[in-house]
Structure formats: C-alpha cells, structure tokens
Motif scaffolding. Sequence first.
Motif, PDB file in Angstrom:
ATOM      1  N   ARG A  29      -0.136   5.607   5.214  1.00 47.61           N
ATOM      2  CA  ARG A  29       0.311   5.100   3.926  1.00 47.61           C
ATOM      3  C   ARG A  29       1.237   6.062   3.193  1.00 47.61           C
ATOM      4  O   ARG A  29       0.964   6.543   2.105  1.00 47.61           O
ATOM      5  CB  ARG A  29      -0.890   4.704   3.069  1.00 47.61           C
ATOM      6  N   CYS A  83      -8.953   8.554   3.133  1.00 47.12           N
ATOM      7  CA  CYS A  83      -7.576   8.855   3.523  1.00 47.12           C
ATOM      8  C   CYS A  83      -7.094   7.806   4.521  1.00 47.12           C
ATOM      9  O   CYS A  83      -7.889   7.180   5.223  1.00 47.12           O
ATOM     10  CB  CYS A  83      -7.456  10.251   4.126  1.00 47.12           C
ATOM     11  N   SER A 129      -6.778   9.509  -1.483  1.00 46.12           N
ATOM     12  CA  SER A 129      -7.246   8.963  -2.756  1.00 46.12           C
ATOM     13  C   SER A 129      -8.621   9.550  -3.032  1.00 46.12           C
ATOM     14  O   SER A 129      -9.481   9.588  -2.149  1.00 46.12           O
ATOM     15  CB  SER A 129      -7.330   7.438  -2.709  1.00 46.12           C
ATOM     16  N   ASP A 133       1.280  10.986 -11.613  1.00 45.57           N
ATOM     17  CA  ASP A 133      -0.177  10.943 -11.521  1.00 45.57           C
ATOM     18  C   ASP A 133      -0.816  12.312 -11.652  1.00 45.57           C
ATOM     19  O   ASP A 133      -1.957  12.499 -11.255  1.00 45.57           O
ATOM     20  CB  ASP A 133      -0.583  10.305 -10.188  1.00 45.57           C
ATOM     21  N   VAL A 147       4.456   2.015   2.159  1.00 44.56           N
ATOM     22  CA  VAL A 147       3.823   1.225   1.097  1.00 44.56           C
ATOM     23  C   VAL A 147       4.872   0.418   0.338  1.00 44.56           C
ATOM     24  O   VAL A 147       4.633  -0.733  -0.053  1.00 44.56           O
ATOM     25  CB  VAL A 147       3.037   2.140   0.137  1.00 44.56           C
ATOM     26  N   SER A 153      -9.086   2.672  -4.680  1.00 36.91           N
ATOM     27  CA  SER A 153      -7.913   1.856  -4.958  1.00 36.91           C
ATOM     28  C   SER A 153      -7.719   0.822  -3.865  1.00 36.91           C
ATOM     29  O   SER A 153      -8.092   1.013  -2.729  1.00 36.91           O
ATOM     30  CB  SER A 153      -6.664   2.743  -5.055  1.00 36.91           C
ATOM     31  N   SER A 181       0.091  -2.592  -5.055  1.00 38.89           N
ATOM     32  CA  SER A 181       1.227  -1.690  -5.171  1.00 38.89           C
ATOM     33  C   SER A 181       1.627  -1.632  -6.626  1.00 38.89           C
ATOM     34  O   SER A 181       1.002  -2.253  -7.486  1.00 38.89           O
ATOM     35  CB  SER A 181       2.379  -2.184  -4.291  1.00 38.89           C
ATOM     36  N   ALA A 236       6.655   2.588  -4.858  1.00 38.86           N
ATOM     37  CA  ALA A 236       5.389   3.024  -4.269  1.00 38.86           C
ATOM     38  C   ALA A 236       5.306   4.543  -4.268  1.00 38.86           C
ATOM     39  O   ALA A 236       6.331   5.241  -4.265  1.00 38.86           O
ATOM     40  CB  ALA A 236       5.226   2.489  -2.850  1.00 38.86           C
ATOM     41  N   ARG A 237       4.071   5.045  -4.267  1.00 41.77           N
ATOM     42  CA  ARG A 237       3.793   6.466  -4.094  1.00 41.77           C
ATOM     43  C   ARG A 237       3.003   6.647  -2.809  1.00 41.77           C
ATOM     44  O   ARG A 237       2.478   5.692  -2.243  1.00 41.77           O
ATOM     45  CB  ARG A 237       2.983   7.016  -5.280  1.00 41.77           C
ATOM     46  N   ASP A 238       2.932   7.883  -2.333  1.00 41.01           N
ATOM     47  CA  ASP A 238       2.062   8.175  -1.199  1.00 41.01           C
ATOM     48  C   ASP A 238       0.641   7.715  -1.496  1.00 41.01           C
ATOM     49  O   ASP A 238       0.112   7.964  -2.584  1.00 41.01           O
ATOM     50  CB  ASP A 238       2.048   9.690  -0.914  1.00 41.01           C
ATOM     51  N   GLU A 239       0.019   7.063  -0.520  1.00 43.80           N
ATOM     52  CA  GLU A 239      -1.369   6.655  -0.645  1.00 43.80           C
ATOM     53  C   GLU A 239      -2.180   7.173   0.545  1.00 43.80           C
ATOM     54  O   GLU A 239      -3.161   6.560   0.961  1.00 43.80           O
ATOM     55  CB  GLU A 239      -1.478   5.135  -0.735  1.00 43.80           C
ATOM     56  N   LEU A 272      -5.918  -1.070  -1.118  1.00 45.54           N
ATOM     57  CA  LEU A 272      -4.803  -0.749  -0.221  1.00 45.54           C
ATOM     58  C   LEU A 272      -3.733  -1.815  -0.242  1.00 45.54           C
ATOM     59  O   LEU A 272      -2.589  -1.563   0.109  1.00 45.54           O
ATOM     60  CB  LEU A 272      -5.330  -0.565   1.212  1.00 45.54           C
TER      61      LEU A 272
END
Length: 426
Positions: free
Chosen positions: A263, A259, A191, A164, A268, A204, A209, A185-188, A206
């Motif tokens: 997550r 934030c 955002s 990303d 995630v 995005s 995924s 999954a990536r860290d969320e 929540l």
Amino acid sequence: MTNNNLILHIPDEPPHDLHHQPTVSVFASSIDPKHANQIVRRLNQIAPLEDLRHVKRIQKKVLEGGQIQLSVILCLAYEGDNQLDHVPPLLQELISSYQLSPFITKVCKYAATSKEEWQEQCKFWPTSYHPRTYNIDGITGFSEEDSQSVLKFMQSAVELATSDGLVVNAAVIVDPSAKQIISTARDEVFSWNTCKDESCYRKSDLSSSHPISNSLDPQKLLHLRSSCNHLKQSYARVGCLYPWQWAEQQSHSESSYYCHPLRHAAIVSIESSAARDRHLFPNDESSKEKNLESDHESLSTSSSSKRQKTVCATVEGDDKLNAQSQTSNQIEDNDKLNTHSQTSNLLSARPYLCTGYDIYLVWEPCTMCAMALVHQRIRRIFYAFPNPKTGALGSVYRLQGEKSLNHHYAVFRVLLPEEALHKCDT
C-alpha cells in the motif's frame, strides 16, 4: 530562479559526458570496395551486431588524392581478447577468403540521444542518429502558467505527505486538461494507534481513500491535521524508500498495529481513481458485463459455424446446401457481434484507467509503483525528491526508457528544498 527552471526533465537514458563516450572494442578490417556488399551481407548472417545496432558496419574515408578507403566491423572483441583465436570458424573462413587484416578499434556503446552527442560518436566510428519522432508536452519547457500549475499540485502532494504528523510519501493524480484532481493518497503501509487505551484504536479501512473533489483548487481538497511541530526528521515510513521495512516491523507488532507491504501512495491513489470511476459511471459495469456475455455467445456460435463450414467443404452433393446455410448463419452471427460492439462503444463513457493523467509524488517511486503507473497509462510523472535506494525513474533505474514496455510516460523532477517537508505552508 524562475518557476520553469524548477522543473527538470528526467531523460529515458542517463546522460553521458559529451567528450567521454562509453566505448567497446571491436575487430575491424580494411576491405576492397568492390567486395563490400558481399562481405557485409555475409557478416550480417554469421556475426550480427545485435547490441550495436546504432553502429554502422562500414566506415568510409576519403584519402589524399580522392582515393576511398572502406573498413568493416567484423565482430566484438572482448576484454583481453587481442587475438582471433575465439572468432567463430565461419568468420575465420571469411577473413581467409578475402585476405583481410583485422585490427582492434573502438566504437560507441550507446546510441546518441542528441545531435551533439552523435557528432562526438562519429569521431570514433560512424553511428546512426534518429531524433525522437514523438513529442511529449512540456519536455522542451513549460509555460509560466503550466509551471505554476505543476508547482501548485506538487505543493498539494507535499502538504498531504506531512498532514498526519509523520512524513510519508503522497500521491496526487491530476487530469491536466481540466487542471482537476482525480484522487489523492498517502502511504498506508503502516497503521498504528498512539493511544494507550486500546478502546480508542480503530483500524483504518483499506478500501477507503482521501475524498475526491471536482474543485479546480487543490487547496480545498487538503488540510493539515496536526501541527508541523510534531514532524519527525526521519523518513523511515516512506514506502518507496524502505520497501522492506514492513517485514522488520512485523516481529514487534502489537494488537493496535498492522502493516500492508503493497500500500504505497501511488498504488492507493490508483485504487482511489478506479473507485471514483466506478462511482461516476455505475452503469458501465453492468452494460460491459452484458456485452461480454453476448460477445462470448456470438463468438462461440461463430466458431461453431466455422468448424461446420470446414466439414461441409469436404462433402459433395446435397451437403453443399448445408454449407451455404452455415455460411448464412455465420454472417448473421457476425452482424450480431458488430451490433454488440457498436453498442459497447456507445455506452463506454468511462475513462480507460488513468490514460492522459499526471501523477505528483513527493518521492521518486520504486519499481513496483513505477510499473503500476505503466499499466495505468499515466501520461506524466512529477516527483520532488529522488529515491537513492530503490528509485525506478532516474536514481537507480530508468523504467521510462525500457523499450520492451508497451507504454511510456515522461518523467520530471520538481526541485524543492527538503525544508519544504517541515513547513506548514510550502
């Protein structure tokens, strides 16, 4: 370096220098062999060695001429405590009654994790060594095929972490029996929108995924969405590395920014795996709910029958017939309960959490993520880079060796160069 050498097992406990074992001081004394049983039995009552269960209470030496000398550990000797003033009164009575002559000696603080370590420990004082009775595949080495599979899935996690334009942690849950990716999954935690126009901002979801694929090739699941030229050198957005940074970011948050402190990538990915199960096994939810309701009714009826049976047991005469009737009802209810349990077992085709699965993480997880993976019954954890700040699987803590937990997984580090995070193709 072969692929097999790139995978390092992280043991449950930190390794110790074989010739510099950590020790503690104890009071000990020579004893008459004919009094050994009585003394040891009494010591186990008044001064148990709770934190030194691996240390044997008695040391046996064979002197010249074949004479046997026995020594016994009396109790711990704390730092600077070279006198018996702080010894409990009952222990002082034991010392006096058997005319013991206490002295201070050293014993090894931790249980041996290998036969070589045990042999070194016995040079101080005899200890017990219990080799592991369980075997986790891969600890003693991976085959070349398994090594390639591990590196392939770790590569998928690294590509996902850098997909990303900003490096974050990423997780890939895999069913090793089928070499199939279950979820990614990536860290969320953060955002935000880089557009100046707020109209192009879209928060995005929540609950969403990354797409789940049944393909055996993880490359089909992932694709890079931005050029590697835009990758930043800082890893400040990695949730497990900086679990508290979200609080600092709140003070200067904007309308296009949000934030969520929980997550992290592992969390995630667990959520995504559960969503996959609900999608693939939609009938399990309704059937389980119906069975739970039926079981609750049966248990309530059964409990009522038991109470009535207890009351009837104290009554004479005609009430005995009522007691027999209640017993008959109880048996009938138990039959219903067994029928519902069998039905539930037949319908239960959905996997139990993440039992038997592996997870690949770019960074070593924090304590929160590591505990979540315990609850999910993950089988093995692979990570590429250590987490010197809050790492729970080798760097700061070793949660995999916590004996009080009801599940334990094996932990491995895949040795990758840091430059892998800044290359389009690892």
